[in-house]
Design a protein around this motif. Structure first.
Motif, PDB file in Angstrom:
ATOM      1  N   SER A   1      -6.044   1.029 -15.015  1.00  0.00           N
ATOM      2  CA  SER A   1      -6.070  -0.145 -14.118  1.00  0.00           C
ATOM      3  C   SER A   1      -7.259  -0.078 -13.171  1.00  0.00           C
ATOM      4  CB  SER A   1      -4.793  -0.208 -13.297  1.00  0.00           C
ATOM      5  OG  SER A   1      -3.696  -0.231 -14.156  1.00  0.00           O
ATOM      6  N   ALA A   2      -7.722  -1.254 -12.775  1.00  0.00           N
ATOM      7  CA  ALA A   2      -8.851  -1.329 -11.841  1.00  0.00           C
ATOM      8  C   ALA A   2      -8.388  -0.877 -10.445  1.00  0.00           C
ATOM      9  CB  ALA A   2      -9.365  -2.758 -11.783  1.00  0.00           C
ATOM     10  N   PRO A   3      -9.275  -0.191  -9.684  1.00  0.00           N
ATOM     11  CA  PRO A   3      -8.896   0.302  -8.349  1.00  0.00           C
ATOM     12  C   PRO A   3      -8.347  -0.783  -7.432  1.00  0.00           C
ATOM     13  CG  PRO A   3     -10.979   1.234  -9.002  1.00  0.00           C
ATOM     14  CD  PRO A   3     -10.625   0.238 -10.044  1.00  0.00           C
ATOM     15  N   LEU A   4      -8.975  -1.953  -7.493  1.00  0.00           N
ATOM     16  CA  LEU A   4      -8.536  -3.038  -6.607  1.00  0.00           C
ATOM     17  C   LEU A   4      -7.120  -3.495  -6.981  1.00  0.00           C
ATOM     18  CD1 LEU A   4     -10.120  -4.167  -4.277  1.00  0.00           C
ATOM     19  CD2 LEU A   4     -10.734  -6.128  -5.668  1.00  0.00           C
ATOM     20  N   LYS A   5      -6.873  -3.495  -8.296  1.00  0.00           N
ATOM     21  CA  LYS A   5      -5.563  -3.925  -8.793  1.00  0.00           C
ATOM     22  C   LYS A   5      -4.477  -2.937  -8.334  1.00  0.00           C
ATOM     23  CE  LYS A   5      -3.404  -5.174 -13.162  1.00  0.00           C
ATOM     24  NZ  LYS A   5      -3.582  -5.088 -14.604  1.00  0.00           N
ATOM     25  N   ILE A   6      -4.786  -1.653  -8.431  1.00  0.00           N
ATOM     26  CA  ILE A   6      -3.804  -0.633  -8.020  1.00  0.00           C
ATOM     27  C   ILE A   6      -3.489  -0.786  -6.528  1.00  0.00           C
ATOM     28  CG2 ILE A   6      -3.315   1.848  -7.862  1.00  0.00           C
ATOM     29  CD1 ILE A   6      -5.489   2.236 -10.022  1.00  0.00           C
ATOM     30  N   THR A   7      -4.563  -0.921  -5.732  1.00  0.00           N
ATOM     31  CA  THR A   7      -4.376  -1.066  -4.275  1.00  0.00           C
ATOM     32  C   THR A   7      -3.572  -2.313  -3.969  1.00  0.00           C
ATOM     33  OG1 THR A   7      -6.597  -0.153  -4.123  1.00  0.00           O
ATOM     34  CG2 THR A   7      -5.622  -0.911  -2.083  1.00  0.00           C
ATOM     35  N   PHE A   8      -3.869  -3.397  -4.673  1.00  0.00           N
ATOM     36  CA  PHE A   8      -3.153  -4.653  -4.459  1.00  0.00           C
ATOM     37  C   PHE A   8      -1.660  -4.489  -4.760  1.00  0.00           C
ATOM     38  CE2 PHE A   8      -1.524  -8.714  -6.113  1.00  0.00           C
ATOM     39  CZ  PHE A   8      -1.715  -9.504  -4.980  1.00  0.00           C
ATOM     40  N   ILE A   9      -1.361  -3.815  -5.881  1.00  0.00           N
ATOM     41  CA  ILE A   9       0.052  -3.621  -6.275  1.00  0.00           C
ATOM     42  C   ILE A   9       0.788  -2.791  -5.218  1.00  0.00           C
ATOM     43  CG2 ILE A   9       1.588  -2.534  -7.987  1.00  0.00           C
ATOM     44  CD1 ILE A   9      -0.527  -3.422 -10.101  1.00  0.00           C
ATOM     45  N   TYR A  10       0.149  -1.694  -4.781  1.00  0.00           N
ATOM     46  CA  TYR A  10       0.756  -0.854  -3.737  1.00  0.00           C
ATOM     47  C   TYR A  10       1.024  -1.668  -2.468  1.00  0.00           C
ATOM     48  CZ  TYR A  10       0.269   3.716  -6.017  1.00  0.00           C
ATOM     49  OH  TYR A  10       0.420   4.785  -6.846  1.00  0.00           O
ATOM     50  N   SER A  11       0.014  -2.467  -2.073  1.00  0.00           N
ATOM     51  CA  SER A  11       0.138  -3.256  -0.840  1.00  0.00           C
ATOM     52  C   SER A  11       1.287  -4.258  -0.947  1.00  0.00           C
ATOM     53  CB  SER A  11      -1.166  -4.012  -0.537  1.00  0.00           C
ATOM     54  OG  SER A  11      -2.228  -3.107  -0.507  1.00  0.00           O
ATOM     55  N   VAL A  12       1.389  -4.911  -2.124  1.00  0.00           N
ATOM     56  CA  VAL A  12       2.455  -5.909  -2.320  1.00  0.00           C
ATOM     57  C   VAL A  12       3.831  -5.227  -2.271  1.00  0.00           C
ATOM     58  CG1 VAL A  12       3.475  -7.514  -3.995  1.00  0.00           C
ATOM     59  CG2 VAL A  12       1.033  -7.588  -3.541  1.00  0.00           C
ATOM     60  N   ILE A  13       3.928  -4.040  -2.901  1.00  0.00           N
ATOM     61  CA  ILE A  13       5.219  -3.312  -2.898  1.00  0.00           C
ATOM     62  C   ILE A  13       5.631  -2.997  -1.452  1.00  0.00           C
ATOM     63  CG2 ILE A  13       6.348  -1.116  -3.514  1.00  0.00           C
ATOM     64  CD1 ILE A  13       4.704  -1.202  -6.143  1.00  0.00           C
ATOM     65  N   ILE A  14       4.666  -2.518  -0.659  1.00  0.00           N
ATOM     66  CA  ILE A  14       4.975  -2.154   0.735  1.00  0.00           C
ATOM     67  C   ILE A  14       5.401  -3.400   1.531  1.00  0.00           C
ATOM     68  CG2 ILE A  14       3.939  -1.319   2.899  1.00  0.00           C
ATOM     69  CD1 ILE A  14       2.254   0.546   1.018  1.00  0.00           C
ATOM     70  N   LEU A  15       4.655  -4.488   1.348  1.00  0.00           N
ATOM     71  CA  LEU A  15       5.016  -5.733   2.054  1.00  0.00           C
ATOM     72  C   LEU A  15       6.403  -6.209   1.645  1.00  0.00           C
ATOM     73  CD1 LEU A  15       1.722  -7.809   2.203  1.00  0.00           C
ATOM     74  CD2 LEU A  15       3.010  -6.867   4.109  1.00  0.00           C
ATOM     75  N   LEU A  16       6.699  -6.056   0.357  1.00  0.00           N
ATOM     76  CA  LEU A  16       8.010  -6.462  -0.168  1.00  0.00           C
ATOM     77  C   LEU A  16       9.132  -5.656   0.483  1.00  0.00           C
ATOM     78  CD1 LEU A  16       8.255  -8.658  -2.313  1.00  0.00           C
ATOM     79  CD2 LEU A  16       8.803  -6.887  -3.984  1.00  0.00           C
ATOM     80  N   VAL A  17       8.913  -4.339   0.612  1.00  0.00           N
ATOM     81  CA  VAL A  17       9.921  -3.468   1.254  1.00  0.00           C
ATOM     82  C   VAL A  17      10.145  -3.928   2.689  1.00  0.00           C
ATOM     83  CG1 VAL A  17      10.376  -1.122   2.082  1.00  0.00           C
ATOM     84  CG2 VAL A  17       9.490  -1.466  -0.227  1.00  0.00           C
TER      85      VAL A  17
END
Lengths: 444, 79
Positions: A376-392
């Motif tokens: 996966s692209a670095p930006l994509k990984i960071t985006f997914i992590y950020s969305v998961i945290i916001l979701l929590v």
């Protein structure tokens, strides 16, 4: 001479590398916590404003225009309605139009219920009630100061503050090495996202250095106060003169209380009042002194319920340096001493600090992309992590407001403690795999 | 130490550090004394302006002077 110089250059490079490693690893392991605290902190500075909007829109709570506050009847009717209440605190409106709030702690079957009753301070009329613990305002405060995790959460946040201090100071120390011939505020556009992100990381990091350091130091101090058992220097306990039940049933004329407060402590802008239920037979008015940067409602005047004679006065201006140092921390951290303009500045700088964590991760993922063989692209990984945290964070908010504080606290305990155990186990397994499972390189 | 290193690696971070504090200081003073134009507000706003000009021009002596000027003002205010 040349030998000494070469040695010195080598030592400097070695030190630089060590500082970079400290910056890298402390940022890597605590970056998520720092980002969460910065984002929640950026919202938390607006708690009074957000709460005011909710009170107006959801509870239609507002005060009618009046020269003086009138709330005696409302307090009396509430204490009659809940005669076995545990504590009573009145929150005064900070601005014209704001409703007053009477906080009552009431014994429930298994635990305590904390009700907040909105009062029209112009007409002395109860407008509605809510459970304060399940309010958005409480969620925003608790998620920032303890990640919904009790005392342990508070210490955890404190350690996050310590890590933030470390990354800020080490960031400053390696700034020169990373800038080299580059000029402030140059961004190397067109040379790939990794360099662009790295440049923004350096540019914003150095531009918000003092703010980050202040937030980190005060955050660490506030979070770890309990850990180091630092006592609040303003604590005062009046001696009991009657039973708790009799004390709770002893009422006062609140208009007279406020008048007496103005006479004995003219500079005090009252923010709240507490009527004792511990048998001391006192009322305590807390508030701010205009223009001073100290914790909210730290100045206090305690009056006897009988005759309204002052029994204790806490005026921060008359206190020694230690008291001032103790109480300046929270004000500096939450930025509520300079109006809305300062709050907006704090929120923007807080988001900048969150961006530093995120950009740090993006740079890390780019740097290790080849070595780790990531797909996966670095930006994509960071985006997914950020969305998961916001979701929590959003789920915790929904659970807290719709189901209850304790359920949200349980959920966050599982997420935070589980995450912590997961990280430690992951690190341990990785270490053991490297040490025992991977084939050793053949030399020669 | 060459000019570039002194200015870019040391003086600009110092000015930015001071600018952070000066900016917050100015907002705080403007918020707490909105109707009163006093000496502290004027000097504080001047310091912010000076720090910004120093940052833009990157003149060595202006960078040093503006930082020292603001830190001196801050010391005066604290005392």
């Amino acid at each position: 001479m040349d030998n000494t110089r070469t040695k010195s250059v080598k030592t400097n490079k070695g030190e630089g590398k060590l500082i970079w490693k400290i910056h890298h690893w402390s940022g890597f392991y605590t970056g998520i916590v720092i980002a969460v605290l910065c984002i929640t902190g950026s919202v938390a500075v607006f708690i009074p404003e957000i709460d005011y909007i909710i009170q107006r829109m959801h509870y239609s709570a507002a005060s009618s225009p009046a020269k003086k506050w009138h709330f005696d009847q409302s307090v009396v009717s509430l204490t009659h309605q809940y005669p076995d209440y545990q504590s009573l605190r009145i929150e005064f409106p900070e601005k014209p139009g704001y409703a007053g709030i009477v906080h009552l702690t009431v014994k429930a079957n298994t635990a305590e219920d904390r009700f907040a009753f909105f009062v029209d301070m112009g007409k002395d009329k109860i407008l509605g009630r809510r459970n304060h613990q399940n309010s958005i305002a409480n969620y925003l405060r608790q998620i920032h100061v303890r990640l919904y995790e009790g005392n342990w959460g508070r210490y955890f946040v404190g350690f996050g503050g310590v890590a933030f201090v470390i990354v800020t100071i080490t960031g400053l120390m390696i700034y020169g090495n990373f800038m080299k011939r580059q000029q402030y505020p140059q961004i190397r556009n067109g040379k790939g996202l990794r360099l662009v992100m790295a440049d923004w990381h350096k540019l914003l990091g150095i531009s918000s250095l003092a703010f980050n350091l202040m937030i980190a130091l005060t955050g660490a101090w506030l979070g770890l106060q309990g850990w180091f058992k630092v006592k609040n220097p303003s604590q005062y306990q009046a001696a009991a003169v009657m039973s708790g039940e009799a004390d709770a049933q002893t009422t006062v004329n609140w208009e007279e209380v406020l008048g007496t407060t103005a006479r004995y402590f003219p500079d005090l802008v009252p923010l709240s009042a507490v009527s004792s239920t511990d048998g001391s037979g006192t009322v305590t008015i807390s508030g701010n002194i205009k223009g001073l940067i100290y914790e909210r409602a730290i100045n206090r005047l305690t009056l006897s319920k009988f005759g309204l004679q002052p029994v204790f006065k806490y005026d921060i201006r008359e206190k020694p340096f230690w008291h001032k140092f103790f109480f300046v921390q929270e004000a500096l951290h939450f930025g509520d001493y300079g109006g809305l303009g300062l709050k907006i500045t704090y929120a923007l700088l807080g988001l900048v600090s969150a961006f530093l964590s995120i950009s740090g991760f993006v740079v890390y993922f780019y740097r290790t992309a080849k070595k780790s063989n990531r797909k996966s692209a670095p930006l994509k990984i960071t985006f997914i992590y950020s969305v998961i945290i916001l979701l929590v964070l959003v789920i915790a908010a929904l659970v807290s407001t719709l189901i209850g504080y304790s359920t949200a606290a349980l959920m966050m305990a599982v997420v935070i403690d589980g995450g912590l155990v997961g990280i430690v186990l992951y690190g341990l397994i990785r270490f053991l795999r490297r040490k025992f499972c991977l084939p050793k390189p053949v030399i020669g | 130490m060459n000019h570039h290193k002194l200015v870019e690696h040391y003086l600009i971070p110092t000015v930015l550090f001071c600018l952070n504090i000066a900016f917050v200081h100015a907002i705080y003073r403007l918020a707490t004394r909105p109707m009163l134009v006093d000496f502290e507000i004027i000097v504080c706003l001047f310091a912010v302006l000076l720090l910004c000009v120093a940052l833009y021009t990157k003149t060595r002596w202006l960078l040093i002077g503006s930082s020292v000027f603001y830190l001196f003002l801050l010391l005066l205010v604290i005392n």
